[in-house]
Design an enzyme around this catalytic site. Sequence first.
Site, PDB file in Angstrom:
ATOM      1  N   LYS A  62     -25.317  19.998  -1.285  1.00 33.99           N
ATOM      2  CA  LYS A  62     -25.989  21.263  -1.593  1.00 33.99           C
ATOM      3  C   LYS A  62     -27.222  21.441  -0.711  1.00 33.99           C
ATOM      4  CE  LYS A  62     -25.788  22.463  -5.793  1.00 33.99           C
ATOM      5  NZ  LYS A  62     -25.857  21.891  -7.110  1.00 33.99           N
ATOM      6  N   GLY A 140     -20.189  20.200 -11.378  1.00 34.65           N
ATOM      7  CA  GLY A 140     -20.445  20.244 -12.812  1.00 34.65           C
ATOM      8  C   GLY A 140     -20.629  18.882 -13.468  1.00 34.65           C
ATOM      9  N   MET A 142     -23.051  16.655 -12.892  1.00 39.83           N
ATOM     10  CA  MET A 142     -24.440  16.237 -13.128  1.00 39.83           C
ATOM     11  C   MET A 142     -25.235  17.425 -13.645  1.00 39.83           C
ATOM     12  SD  MET A 142     -25.001  13.600 -10.037  1.00 39.83           S
ATOM     13  CE  MET A 142     -24.375  14.698  -8.809  1.00 39.83           C
ATOM     14  N   ARG A 375     -20.446  25.604   0.418  1.00 39.07           N
ATOM     15  CA  ARG A 375     -19.865  24.314   0.810  1.00 39.07           C
ATOM     16  C   ARG A 375     -18.439  24.591   1.258  1.00 39.07           C
ATOM     17  NH1 ARG A 375     -19.469  22.452  -5.443  1.00 39.07           N
ATOM     18  NH2 ARG A 375     -18.060  24.107  -5.973  1.00 39.07           N
ATOM     19  N   HIS A 491     -14.440  26.391 -14.836  1.00 40.86           N
ATOM     20  CA  HIS A 491     -14.538  24.928 -14.835  1.00 40.86           C
ATOM     21  C   HIS A 491     -13.146  24.301 -14.820  1.00 40.86           C
ATOM     22  CE1 HIS A 491     -14.797  21.007 -16.943  1.00 40.86           C
ATOM     23  NE2 HIS A 491     -15.861  20.868 -16.176  1.00 40.86           N
ATOM     24  N   ARG A 643      14.976  -6.015   0.766  1.00 43.77           N
ATOM     25  CA  ARG A 643      14.888  -7.176  -0.130  1.00 43.77           C
ATOM     26  C   ARG A 643      16.316  -7.545  -0.522  1.00 43.77           C
ATOM     27  NH1 ARG A 643      10.298  -3.985  -2.178  1.00 43.77           N
ATOM     28  NH2 ARG A 643       8.440  -5.296  -2.283  1.00 43.77           N
ATOM     29  N   ARG A 698      15.110  -9.352   4.691  1.00 43.63           N
ATOM     30  CA  ARG A 698      14.340 -10.499   4.215  1.00 43.63           C
ATOM     31  C   ARG A 698      15.244 -11.421   3.418  1.00 43.63           C
ATOM     32  NH1 ARG A 698       9.637  -9.869  -0.055  1.00 43.63           N
ATOM     33  NH2 ARG A 698      11.415  -9.706  -1.481  1.00 43.63           N
ATOM     34  N   GLU A 851       2.076 -13.550   3.848  1.00 45.58           N
ATOM     35  CA  GLU A 851       1.697 -13.162   2.492  1.00 45.58           C
ATOM     36  C   GLU A 851       0.985 -14.277   1.748  1.00 45.58           C
ATOM     37  OE1 GLU A 851       5.276 -11.822   0.504  1.00 45.58           O
ATOM     38  OE2 GLU A 851       6.473 -13.389   1.409  1.00 45.58           O
ATOM     39  N   SER A 870       5.297  -9.559   9.387  1.00 45.46           N
ATOM     40  CA  SER A 870       5.192  -8.398   8.505  1.00 45.46           C
ATOM     41  C   SER A 870       4.283  -8.803   7.352  1.00 45.46           C
ATOM     42  CB  SER A 870       6.565  -7.977   7.991  1.00 45.46           C
ATOM     43  OG  SER A 870       6.419  -6.881   7.127  1.00 45.46           O
ATOM     44  N   GLY A 872       2.901  -9.049   3.972  1.00 47.44           N
ATOM     45  CA  GLY A 872       3.327  -8.786   2.589  1.00 47.44           C
ATOM     46  C   GLY A 872       2.059  -8.687   1.760  1.00 47.44           C
ATOM     47  N   THR A 873       1.495  -7.506   1.780  1.00 40.11           N
ATOM     48  CA  THR A 873       0.164  -7.376   1.175  1.00 40.11           C
ATOM     49  C   THR A 873       0.189  -7.402  -0.350  1.00 40.11           C
ATOM     50  OG1 THR A 873       0.421  -5.020   1.578  1.00 40.11           O
ATOM     51  CG2 THR A 873      -0.968  -6.247   3.116  1.00 40.11           C
ATOM     52  N   ASN A 874       1.391  -7.320  -0.938  1.00 34.36           N
ATOM     53  CA  ASN A 874       1.441  -7.482  -2.403  1.00 34.36           C
ATOM     54  C   ASN A 874       1.109  -8.925  -2.749  1.00 34.36           C
ATOM     55  OD1 ASN A 874       2.472  -4.880  -2.399  1.00 34.36           O
ATOM     56  ND2 ASN A 874       4.597  -5.570  -2.515  1.00 34.36           N
ATOM     57  N   ASP A 875       1.853  -9.847  -2.142  1.00 30.54           N
ATOM     58  CA  ASP A 875       1.577 -11.261  -2.421  1.00 30.54           C
ATOM     59  C   ASP A 875       0.247 -11.688  -1.823  1.00 30.54           C
ATOM     60  OD1 ASP A 875       3.481 -12.692  -4.056  1.00 30.54           O
ATOM     61  OD2 ASP A 875       4.980 -12.032  -2.609  1.00 30.54           O
ATOM     62  N   CYS A 938       4.628  -4.470   4.963  1.00 31.69           N
ATOM     63  CA  CYS A 938       5.680  -3.971   4.071  1.00 31.69           C
ATOM     64  C   CYS A 938       5.300  -4.055   2.606  1.00 31.69           C
ATOM     65  CB  CYS A 938       6.998  -4.691   4.330  1.00 31.69           C
ATOM     66  SG  CYS A 938       6.921  -6.458   4.000  1.00 31.69           S
ATOM     67  N   TYR A 958       3.634  -0.934  12.925  1.00 32.56           N
ATOM     68  CA  TYR A 958       4.315  -0.052  11.975  1.00 32.56           C
ATOM     69  C   TYR A 958       3.899  -0.352  10.543  1.00 32.56           C
ATOM     70  CZ  TYR A 958       7.486  -3.934  10.870  1.00 32.56           C
ATOM     71  OH  TYR A 958       7.998  -5.135  10.462  1.00 32.56           O
TER      72      TYR A 958
HETATM   73  C1  PEP Z   1       4.782  -8.397  -0.491  1.00 32.78           C
HETATM   74  O1  PEP Z   1       4.512  -9.450  -1.044  1.00 32.78           O
HETATM   75  O2  PEP Z   1       3.923  -7.614  -0.065  1.00 32.78           O
HETATM   76  C2  PEP Z   1       6.178  -7.999  -0.330  1.00 32.78           C
HETATM   77  C3  PEP Z   1       6.502  -6.908   0.337  1.00 32.78           C
HETATM   78  O3  PEP Z   1       7.100  -8.750  -0.934  1.00 32.78           O
HETATM   79  P1  PEP Z   1       7.463  -8.647  -2.472  1.00 32.78           P
HETATM   80  O4  PEP Z   1       6.752  -7.463  -3.021  1.00 32.78           O
HETATM   81  O5  PEP Z   1       8.942  -8.504  -2.533  1.00 32.78           O
HETATM   82  O6  PEP Z   1       6.954  -9.926  -2.980  1.00 32.78           O
HETATM   83 MG    MG Z   2       6.053 -10.904  -1.303  1.00 34.36          MG
END
Ligand code: PEP
Ligand code: MG
Length: 980
Positions: A62, A140, A142, A375, A491, A643, A698, A851, A870, A872-875, A938, A958
């Site tokens: 503002k 709105g 604050m 704004r 609102h 998978r 995999r 991972e 690759s 494996g950002t989940n693990d 992945c 990728y």
């Molecule tokens: C991971 O771990 O990021 C992954 C892609 O493998 P999964 O989810 O099957 O463990």
């Molecule tokens: Mg995994």
Amino acid sequence: MPETQTTPSLTPHDPSPAPAAAPSPAAAGAALAAPPPGPAAVRHVFDFAEGHREQAALLGGKGANLAEMTRLGLPVPPGFTITTAACREYLRTGAEPATLGGEVSAHLAALEERMGRRLGRGAAPLLVSVRSGAAVSMPGMMETVLNVGLTDSSVHSLAAWAGDERFAWDSYRRLIQMFGATVLGVDSGLFEERLSRARRAAHAPTDAALPAAALRDLAGEFQELVRAEGRRAFPQEPREQLDLAVRAVFDSWQGERARLYRRQERIPDDLGTAVTVCAMVFGNLGPDSGTGVAFTRDPATGQRGIYGDYLQNAQGEDVVAGVRNTVPLSELARLDPASHAELRRITAVLENHYRDLCDVEFTIERGRLWMLQTRVGKRTAAAAFRIACQLLDEGLIDEREALRRVTGGQLARLLFPRFDEEAAPAPLARGIGASPGAAVGAAVFDSATAAQWAEAGRAVILVRRETSPDDLGGMLAARGILTSRGGKTSHAAVVARGMGTPCVCGAEALEVDAANRRLTTAGGGVVREGEVISVDGGTGRVYRGEVPVVPSEVMEYFERAGQAAGAGSAGRAAASRAPQAAAPGAGAGAGAGAGAGELVAAVHRLMGIADRVRRLDVRANADTAQDAARARRFGARGIGLARTEHMFLGERRPLVERLILAETEAERREVLRELLPLQRADFTGLFEAMDGLPVTVRLLDPPLHEFLPDLTDLSVRVALRGAREAGHAGSAGEGAGAGDAGGAGDAAGRADARLLAAVRRLHEQNPMLGLRGVRLGLVVPGLFAMQVRAVAEAAADRALAGGTPLPEIMIPLVGTVRELELVRAEAEETVAGVARARGLALRIPIGTMIELPRAALTAGRVATAADFFSFGTNDLTQTVWGFSRDDVEAGFFATYLEKGVFQVSPFETIDVEGVGALVETAARAGRAARGDLKLGVCGEHGGDPDSVRFFHRVGLDYVSCSPFRVPVARLEAGRAAAGA
Ligand code: PEP
Ligand code: MG
């Protein structure tokens, strides 16, 4: 929603004001010499004439935009901004910066001198508004206090100055009300109660009809209320009012509403808010005054033109609160053509200057227009796409800027289904489609119930006459929002658009009776709490019952675009070329709604630009031919993760059981031999669907016990059988045939007992950290070899059939290069065997998932045995944080989010500092060891917009994500390349 103030007249009734009292816009733009800040002191206060739009971090959006408008010579009432840094210091230490009071005094003195009036004193008392303004818009959320400076004494001077007693008392009661609630914490409902009582007593249908005497009495009552509930008298010292109001705005940063909103919008908790202090101008000085909000384009559709609401003879909060119904701006053209023309001129200046849709708040004080805020305006997802293309056509922005103007989150919203209008009943009512999308749920008439029901898993539609910031909890919980009052700037509309929640507002034919938990339609029909309704935030229609949904036109466009691309021509060029064949606009289809054609065309065009500029490739996580085909239609350039565990379930489960129970080498080999053709067929399907594009297979990852019955279930089954058999044994010989039944039962019993023994043997306390991934490959002989063989044979079959299979083999859960070396050696041998047998050359890259932290930290060594990584950002997230991915999100993440441990689940958006740092380290080390190492991701983060931009920055090749997220990832990859 906008915090409008009803302000202005600097000298409302004086025909020959002293020059200082009524600065011209140009004069207002002239820099007010800032008081010297003192040696080496950090300045905390800046005049509007000192800043500019790029300073939102310091001055709040503002303050920065008021400064910009002042610089542009637009009519902004003078004022100054207290910085976010001052707020941060206050929040950190509990006290305002030591120099703040002095700086405010100096700026206030300069403002008073400029206006020729003094705060709350003299014959023409100066009043100011005190408003919040964070760097990121939090409409709105604050606090705001208007009319600061009015006291028991200055209210009389104001009345005389304005020549309007009613106006002065109305302004005073508003100040006491806002100050009481905001600064002293008095329940705002108590003020409202007294206000309605006064209305009833005076037979006044609205506040605007209350006479001066009633307002004067109310001001007195409000002061008593403040004394009783606020535990102090309403301050009669104007400067004390100002200081307390500033502090209350600082405090409102930590208010529940603001915190909830920040969490929802992922706004960091430590930004703090700026405070603007602005000379009041008044929109409630009679019929030639008023206040309103305007957009330079329709924020719901992107339609060009100026769009907004106006309320004659009113202060800003009246517009926002929906206390009285506003009129469209076209009506202003009739009421006050000169001001309307001036507003058009100013909005055109702003749009050209900001090169984007802007929203403004303005007040007309006795025929003179004042700009109180601007704004870059919030907009729906559809409007964002359309507006970006319109601005591109108008030459205001270039292609890269156009990409930066839309987001993956917005695209995701456009992929949601919409109602099937053919199958819909006659609507109950039609309101304003304020935030698009189709929502179905139980009607609920208050926010607390909405939140409770949603918590219990029910879909709800929040139905209110109008919403207020206190409804935020219910709005967040609801699938859709319906109000009977207010326009596109109410609102409900503004907040719903911000959240992407479908919203219909201003459905005036509906009478909402919250007290009795029901709504009544124009025809007398009643919908009670709990009954299901459907609301269409695009068309504004409201239906009884559940209306079926059909896919969105944008989703249909992606499906068509891919088909037009043809099975063999996918790829970046095809992905951007295909939509032309799919005729953007043709996709609007009957019933898709006005503007759908333009929307699809805009999506097509921006996707084309994204595909052209992006560096990241986008693949899909898919393990069936059907998913692969869809992913390809959506523009995926291959499969980044197939998978294989899903290929071991269903009818094949008995085979896996046999594999696990096999007691001899021969038995085990036999099972693997039976599994081989099944796996080969799976891979053949994938290679066919993704012909010409890489498919990363995999090898088996989950622990084997996942393919066996549950330990408890099986134990119970075995125990029950045992008990039954004991019973049978007791009555043996009582009937013929008992022996036969017992024989079959014995066999089943023995099988179950063996299975139970195996389940017990394989049982692990922490299976995610147990025998899975590469460890399985090393421990269960022949398992990985069978899978590799199936991949190689499927590839050979496809190649011999004239296809172009591009398989890649990926090893999960590697922690050390040695594991990879062992599996790799066996895999290479298997592939070579197949190649020899089939008489072809087979080159199948072999890579690994990264991972585990150890793999990331030793990535340089791991790379020596890998053709690709690759992530494996989940693990990796699970193991870096030590969070069990299956448990924590439902378990305690709500508390962690609440306490600000993180703004968003690290399983949803990459944790840049921790997991992200490992990804970056491993990418660098891997590439250093092997220059041609291909790098991808992945995990789920591959389809998350913020994460995609991170992966672009760290140089991956990728991202791979679920098929439905492929368009979002393509767009975000383009945006990342365009510098978003
Ligand atoms: C991971 O771990 O990021 C992954 C892609 O493998 P999964 O989810 O099957 O463990
Ligand atoms: Mg995994």
